[in-house]
Design a protein around this motif. Structure first.
Motif, mmCIF file in Angstrom:
data_model
loop_
_atom_site.group_PDB
_atom_site.id
_atom_site.type_symbol
_atom_site.label_atom_id
_atom_site.label_comp_id
_atom_site.label_asym_id
_atom_site.label_seq_id
_atom_site.Cartn_x
_atom_site.Cartn_y
_atom_site.Cartn_z
ATOM 1 N N VAL A 111 65.514 69.646 63.996
ATOM 2 C CA VAL A 111 66.264 70.583 64.831
ATOM 3 C C VAL A 111 67.099 69.872 65.880
ATOM 4 C CG1 VAL A 111 64.601 72.437 64.510
ATOM 5 C CG2 VAL A 111 64.378 70.920 66.481
ATOM 6 N N TYR A 112 66.781 68.616 66.159
ATOM 7 C CA TYR A 112 67.536 67.878 67.164
ATOM 8 C C TYR A 112 68.809 67.251 66.612
ATOM 9 C CZ TYR A 112 63.371 68.052 70.170
ATOM 10 O OH TYR A 112 62.319 68.461 70.941
ATOM 11 N N GLY A 113 68.995 67.264 65.307
ATOM 12 C CA GLY A 113 70.093 66.494 64.734
ATOM 13 C C GLY A 113 69.707 65.024 64.691
ATOM 14 N N SER A 114 70.697 64.152 64.685
ATOM 15 C CA SER A 114 70.429 62.720 64.601
ATOM 16 C C SER A 114 69.664 62.244 65.826
ATOM 17 C CB SER A 114 71.739 61.940 64.487
ATOM 18 O OG SER A 114 71.490 60.540 64.570
ATOM 19 N N GLN A 115 68.628 61.441 65.592
ATOM 20 C CA GLN A 115 67.839 60.883 66.684
ATOM 21 C C GLN A 115 67.845 59.369 66.695
ATOM 22 O OE1 GLN A 115 64.381 63.987 66.037
ATOM 23 N NE2 GLN A 115 64.095 63.035 68.035
ATOM 24 N N SER A 116 68.744 58.748 65.968
ATOM 25 C CA SER A 116 68.798 57.295 65.976
ATOM 26 C C SER A 116 69.503 56.807 67.234
ATOM 27 C CB SER A 116 69.529 56.766 64.738
ATOM 28 O OG SER A 116 70.890 57.135 64.773
ATOM 29 N N ALA A 117 69.159 55.595 67.660
ATOM 30 C CA ALA A 117 69.788 54.973 68.822
ATOM 31 C C ALA A 117 70.341 53.630 68.381
ATOM 32 C CB ALA A 117 68.789 54.805 69.957
ATOM 33 N N GLY A 118 71.616 53.601 68.096
ATOM 34 C CA GLY A 118 72.263 52.366 67.663
ATOM 35 C C GLY A 118 73.759 52.547 67.656
ATOM 36 N N GLY A 119 74.477 51.453 67.763
ATOM 37 C CA GLY A 119 75.928 51.525 67.727
ATOM 38 C C GLY A 119 76.538 52.150 68.967
ATOM 39 N N SER A 120 75.776 52.207 70.055
ATOM 40 C CA SER A 120 76.251 52.828 71.304
ATOM 41 C C SER A 120 76.777 54.238 71.055
ATOM 42 C CB SER A 120 77.346 51.963 71.952
ATOM 43 O OG SER A 120 76.841 50.712 72.341
ATOM 44 N N THR A 147 61.856 71.145 82.801
ATOM 45 C CA THR A 147 61.472 70.115 81.839
ATOM 46 C C THR A 147 62.576 69.960 80.808
ATOM 47 O OG1 THR A 147 59.134 70.628 82.147
ATOM 48 C CG2 THR A 147 59.726 69.374 80.189
ATOM 49 N N LEU A 148 63.061 68.733 80.642
ATOM 50 C CA LEU A 148 64.100 68.424 79.669
ATOM 51 C C LEU A 148 63.529 67.484 78.622
ATOM 52 C CD1 LEU A 148 67.076 67.721 82.123
ATOM 53 C CD2 LEU A 148 66.390 69.904 81.104
ATOM 54 N N ILE A 149 63.836 67.762 77.377
ATOM 55 C CA ILE A 149 63.384 66.884 76.295
ATOM 56 C C ILE A 149 64.486 65.887 75.972
ATOM 57 C CG2 ILE A 149 62.810 66.764 73.844
ATOM 58 C CD1 ILE A 149 61.176 69.209 74.138
ATOM 59 N N SER A 150 64.115 64.608 75.943
ATOM 60 C CA SER A 150 65.033 63.540 75.537
ATOM 61 C C SER A 150 64.791 63.256 74.067
ATOM 62 C CB SER A 150 64.787 62.288 76.372
ATOM 63 O OG SER A 150 65.631 61.242 75.966
ATOM 64 N N LYS A 151 65.802 63.450 73.255
ATOM 65 C CA LYS A 151 65.602 63.333 71.809
ATOM 66 C C LYS A 151 65.889 61.941 71.262
ATOM 67 C CE LYS A 151 70.210 64.981 70.247
ATOM 68 N NZ LYS A 151 70.524 64.140 69.088
ATOM 69 N N GLN A 152 66.685 61.143 71.969
ATOM 70 C CA GLN A 152 67.036 59.811 71.469
ATOM 71 C C GLN A 152 65.954 58.797 71.842
ATOM 72 O OE1 GLN A 152 70.158 61.757 70.117
ATOM 73 N NE2 GLN A 152 69.896 59.599 69.639
ATOM 74 N N PRO A 153 65.695 57.817 71.011
ATOM 75 C CA PRO A 153 64.728 56.777 71.371
ATOM 76 C C PRO A 153 65.211 55.961 72.567
ATOM 77 C CG PRO A 153 65.137 56.796 68.998
ATOM 78 C CD PRO A 153 66.172 57.680 69.624
ATOM 79 N N GLU A 154 64.289 55.646 73.442
ATOM 80 C CA GLU A 154 64.583 54.814 74.607
ATOM 81 C C GLU A 154 64.162 53.378 74.311
ATOM 82 O OE1 GLU A 154 65.916 53.179 77.475
ATOM 83 O OE2 GLU A 154 66.042 55.325 77.934
ATOM 84 N N ILE A 155 65.140 52.482 74.292
ATOM 85 C CA ILE A 155 64.869 51.072 73.984
ATOM 86 C C ILE A 155 65.270 50.162 75.135
ATOM 87 C CG2 ILE A 155 65.024 51.355 71.481
ATOM 88 C CD1 ILE A 155 67.901 50.316 71.637
#
Length: 751
Positions: free
Chosen positions: A110-119, A69-77
């Motif tokens: 704990v994940y650090g940055s979790q934003s999804a933007g700017g590629s 099981t892997l956790i994906s921390k970034q938002p999926e858009i």
């Protein structure tokens, strides 16, 4: 992938409950310090107590039954990051992709940055995820070495198992997980990453992990959230931006069927935050929407009600005749060079405000109880959502739980948390959970818009047809904000020109100036901010200059790029520019599109453009047909890209490039928002059309050039060159130059 449907929408708490019961196994993750840097790699056995302590930090869990099981921390858009980043871990882990389950992580520091933007999601996580997967692989090999009493150097990991070639023995990861979890984690310098030549997963075509759920209608998106006792809300804001409620017929609307409550929220002046409005809370979305139609609100619309696009256009024309407010670059002697030029060219380019118009309108579910709030949001920037809720409502951050749902499109819109704070503010007045849903009209009229702009350009060409002078006066837009108690103008996202922008560092005599127009229109990042419009302006004007000089447009561009090699970042963007990489993709796309080797009749033509955006080097050639009646058809778009040494997911990468081309073409051809009396005129897709299949390019050819450079993202860089390539092709086909967007404002009829 095994078990994907069971866990695809699970929160970490759900994950803990489901996995703690299995006993044993390996959990591996990274602690992230407050600066966002990885501090150390850690592992612990997964007993119930240990799991309770550690699961919030974990990226990897290997269960005794072999499930990884892997956790994906970034938002999926829709950019595919929920699939591609776990692929990086899985590659180094040497795990069979069919053994992998991926779940979306909630917001957690704990994940650090979790934003999804700017590629940025790929470049900021790529190396660390390689190390994480390799660390887990190393520990599993060491566990097998200790069990077999052999040297770890004699073992290999392959297909979710550790093998001892000399004896033919092997142990699955599931068999090794519990033992591996008891080992001391190796030092980072002892971890050996795989040779890219041996990759078996990266660079292949892997379908999105959510694809089965999407096509079968599983509840993946924010708008799908369901909770016991859920109520439904809508929020009516002033049609003129920033207006405030004076009064409303609350009692009448409260008496309507299905309505639970109606109340005014005072709000503030932050166009990206909680604005004044009227909330309607009901038993269903239909009841809330229906009751809203009966609302009668008196608004204080303020000074923004005097603003209009026609007024902005007239003001921009006047300001263009004056010196710019900000001088961004002033190299050489521009006026002297223009006077000495053999030929000068002047042109004015303009483009309107446009909307993101993502398919899923803004929505958010919130539940306030006992001084804490739980939020479910389709967001690109969960940290910003938590921050604005904390600051606006006075709730401590540790009392705010934010679950990241999948987003039905974002394109930068969901970086701004206005819809999150609206839902949270409504939740404070409601007992139980409440889901706020924006209508399509809300979404178009209360977006965080891509800013419009006006460019007034002049350039000089010498007797040899070389570009020797460039002047651009950019009239742009800004909002008034309060910083440290004092008002100031803040340029809109994507509305700020940098002195680094091409061709600023390439022309000996170059003047770039900028003048902001104050407005009350909310502005936010729109796919490839700045680049999405600057590329059109600059590379369309460069095409004008090439034709004025009697030069081949490709040759003219290559001459401008010259032999500068590597340019360090000097302006606001501060990003270095590798000229040789750009020349490489430009020459490659010309070769793939057979530039200059075809004879076109009138009505057909080729156009070329390139742009450096979000660390990606992209060039495109468009081939178009324009009928005598002015109907445009884009026959073919050829794209060459350099985004570094590795394509993570070939399927996803091609999808991003093709999607960028189609998205860029739709904005180019149709999209425009008119502003009258401080409000958006358009309201829905009947007067804000989206691109249809018939208008999409007949063929899109995508080429990836692997180079020895860091891996970067791809959600944005492929969009900017599309508009100038198409417009330059139109000129080549019929001799009509497009200087105003959208395309439908230019008459393309010819005889």
């Amino acid at each position: 992938m095994r078990g994907a449907n069971e866990l695809e929408n699970a929160s970490r708490r759900d994950f803990l409950r489901k996995t703690a019961m299995t006993g044993g196994g390996l959990i591996l993750g990274l602690y992230i310090d407050k600066s966002g840097r990885s501090a150390e790699t850690i592992a612990k056995p997964s007993s119930v107590s240990d799991a309770g302590e550690f699961i919030l930090n974990a990226f990897i869990r290997i269960a005794p039954n072999g499930t990884v099981t892997l956790i994906s921390k970034q938002p999926e858009i829709g950019q595919g990051i929920k699939t591609s980043l776990p692929m990086v871990i899985a590659e180094e882990l040497e795990v069979n992709w069919q053994d992998v389950v991926i779940i979306q992580g909630d917001l957690d520091p704990v994940y650090g940055s979790q934003s999804a933007g700017g590629s940025r999601s790929t470049p900021t996580n790529y190396d660390e995820f390689h190390r994480l997967g390799a660390t887990a692989r190393t520990m599993l090999i060491q566990a097998a070495a200790e069990l077999w009493q052999v040297s770890a150097d004699d073992l290999i990991a392959r297909d979710s198992a550790v093998h001892h070639p000399a004896s033919g023995r092997h142990l699955s990861y599931g068999q090794l997980a519990t033992n591996a979890a008891t080992l001391k984690v190796p030092l980072p310098e002892s971890i050996r990453l795989k040779d890219p030549k041996t990759y078996k997963l990266l660079g292949t075509r892997i379908g999105g992990v959510d694809n089965p759920g999407i096509v079968t209608g599983k509840p993946l998106f924010g708008i799908d959230v369901q909770l016991p006792g859920l109520l439904y809300a809508v929020y009516e804001k002033s049609p003129a931006f920033g207006g405030k409620v004076v009064s409303a017929n609350l009692d009448k609307v409260k008496s309507l069927p299905g309505v639970r409550d109606v109340f005014i929220i005072e709000g503030g002046n932050n166009l990206k935050g909680l604005l004044s409005g009227v909330a309607v809370v009901a038993d269903s979305t239909w009841a809330a929407f229906s009751a809203r139609k009966q609302l009668e609100v008196i608004w204080d619309e303020g000074s923004v009600a005097t603003q209009s696009w026609a007024g902005f256009t007239a003001t921009a024309r006047d300001r263009s005749k004056q010196q710019g407010t900000d001088i961004l670059r002033n190299d050489g002697e521009v006026e002297l060079a223009l006077k000495q030029s053999a030929k000068t060219v002047e042109a004015a380019y303009s483009y309107p405000f446009i909307s993101h118009a993502s398919i899923e309108p803004q929505n958010c579910t919130a539940w306030y109880k006992d001084g804490a709030i739980e939020i479910w949001a389709p967001t690109q920037n969960p940290e910003a959502g938590q921050k604005i809720v904390s600051e606006t409502l006075g709730i401590q951050k540790d009392k705010i739980t934010l679950h990241i749902t999948r987003s039905g499109g974002g394109f930068g819109r969901r970086l701004i948390p206005d819809y999150i704070i609206e839902a949270a503010a409504i939740a404070l007045r409601v007992v139980g959970p409440v889901k706020l849903t924006w209508s399509r009209e809300d979404d178009l009229r209360h977006d965080q818009f891509r800013a419009g702009g006006f460019h007034f350009l002049r350039a000089g060409i010498n007797e040899k047809g070389k570009l020797i002078a460039w002047h651009n006066h950019f009239v742009t837009f800004a909002n008034q904000v309060v910083v440290d108690g004092a008002p100031k103008l803040e340029l809109g996202s994507g509305a700020n020109l940098s002195g680094d922008e091409f061709p600023g560092r390439w022309i000996e005599n170059c003047r770039l100036e900028q003048t902001p127009l104050e407005c009350g229109i909310p502005m936010g990042p729109w796919r490839a901010p700045r680049s999405n419009v600057f590329a059109w302006v600059f590379h369309s004007f460069i095409d004008e200059l090439a034709h004025a000089a009697g030069r081949d447009p490709l040759e003219f561009r290559l001459e401008i790029l010259g032999d500068k090699g590597f340019l360090p970042g000097t302006g606001e963007q501060g990003i270095p520019y590798d000229v040789n990489r750009m020349k490489h993709v430009l020459q490659h796309v010309a070769e793939q599109a057979e530039w200059g080797k075809k004879e076109f009749p009138r009505g057909k033509g080729q156009g070329i453009a390139f742009h450096f955006s979000h660390r990606g080097y992209i060039a495109q050639v468009a081939e178009v047909t324009v009928s005598k009646q002015g109907k445009l058809k884009v026959d073919r778009v050829t794209v060459s890209t350099d985004i570094g040494a590795q394509i993570v997911n070939l399927s996803g990468a091609e999808n991003q490039v093709q999607g960028s081309v189609v998205d860029g073409l739709g904005a180019l051809m149709f999209q425009e928002l008119n502003i009258e009396n401080g409000r958006i005129v358009q309201s829905n897709f009947d007067n804000y059309p989206m691109i249809r299949i018939a208008d999409a390019p007949t063929k899109i050819g995508v080429h990836f050039l692997k180079t020895d450079n860091p891996v970067t993202g791809l959600g944005e860089p492929a969009l900017p060159p599309l508009a100038p390539a198409v417009c330059n092709a139109i000129f080549a086909a019929i001799g009509i130059r497009v200087r105003q967007l959208p395309l439908i404002k230019t008459d393309l009829r010819w005889s």
